[in-house]
Write a protein that holds these residues in place. Sequence first.
Motif, short mmCIF file in Angstrom:
data_model
loop_
_atom_site.label_atom_id
_atom_site.label_comp_id
_atom_site.label_asym_id
_atom_site.label_seq_id
_atom_site.Cartn_x
_atom_site.Cartn_y
_atom_site.Cartn_z
N HIS A 197 -11.43 7.15 -7.53
CA HIS A 197 -12.05 7.89 -6.42
C HIS A 197 -11.19 9.03 -5.90
N ASP A 235 -12.11 2.27 -9.49
CA ASP A 235 -11.45 1.96 -8.22
C ASP A 235 -12.41 2.43 -7.14
N ASP A 236 -13.10 1.48 -6.52
CA ASP A 236 -14.28 1.74 -5.70
C ASP A 236 -13.93 1.77 -4.21
N LEU A 237 -13.62 2.95 -3.69
CA LEU A 237 -13.28 3.10 -2.27
C LEU A 237 -14.52 3.30 -1.40
N ASN A 288 -17.43 2.18 -0.89
CA ASN A 288 -18.19 1.01 -1.31
C ASN A 288 -19.17 0.46 -0.30
N SER A 318 -10.50 -0.86 -0.72
CA SER A 318 -10.95 -0.41 -2.04
C SER A 318 -10.86 -1.56 -3.04
#
Length: 335
Positions: free
Chosen positions: A41, A98-100, A102, A239
């Motif tokens: 991200h 890498d899912d910030l 979300n 994250s």
Amino acid sequence: MAEQNPKASCTPVAATFGLSLSVLLLFSGQAPAEEWNFYMHQSAPNFATSRGAKLFTEEIEKATGGALKVRLHLSGTLQINASNITQAVGTNNVQIGDDLFNSGNIPAAGILRLPMLIQSYDDFTKADAVLKPYLEKTYAQKGSTLLASYTYPLQFMWGRKKLEALDDLKGLKMRVAQPEQGEFVRRFGGTSITMSAPEVPSALDRGVVDGIFTAGVGAVLWKDLLKYGYPLIVNVNNSYFIANTEAFNKLSPDLQGKVRKTAQDSARWDQETMQKEEEESVQVLTKAGYTFTKPTPADSARAVEAMKPYWDDWAKSRGPEIVEALGKVRAALGK
């Protein structure tokens, strides 16, 4: 005498060579390396989490002995919006992310961003453990496997105008990164404005906004445009390392374990590195002449009490499962 076709004569040789190579690899125990794409991200290559993402790809290859290779793509290098990493991994456009951004996709993740609920790294650890089953379930429904979690440094307020107490928010125009922060600003008499990070410097310079929510590692980027730091911890930016479930399940149990452990090690490295850099950033800003005012216990308690009704309303609007999850988090935190 008929002319011999060179291609015809080479084909059996090539086929035999290919078969021999396959047999050689089979008996040597080597298999072709699995190759994954990892979408991050963050776009700045020198930021801590970008460095951590690069380290993750290197450690994966080491840990798996080259059986799995992961190629890093920073935000903006693929036609994927950073807010769509949940979907990109779930649909196997990329195999790991890498899912910030979300909370719009994973409702339980938004609990950690409720203003005044999480006020320390210890709070985050407790709440994260409570929420893990909810997060795993929702990610699974969207085609992904949750590998690890971490948080960016704790978020508080910074101003170009006086910001030394909760009441100083009244009348200020604050740039927020999420709607939950906007609700906090409104409850104390300010105006919230949403804008992207690249717009912030000119907005501060022109007085379009009077302050921002971020951590010290963010504020130091704009240290010439701000003057006040008010470290009332409002929330966190959590994250998650996630992998496409179909791709993950194709790995052997041994490789799955190594991927999960490397993700957890990398997440811990990200959080600890940013925490250290946060302390350094605050020192830089202090030397630059910033005014830091520690919140009084009365202001902190007042802020928590003001936001509690919002926590409940927020959870109810997202369904009974989120109400249940919030209740468990509040019990774990004593709030």
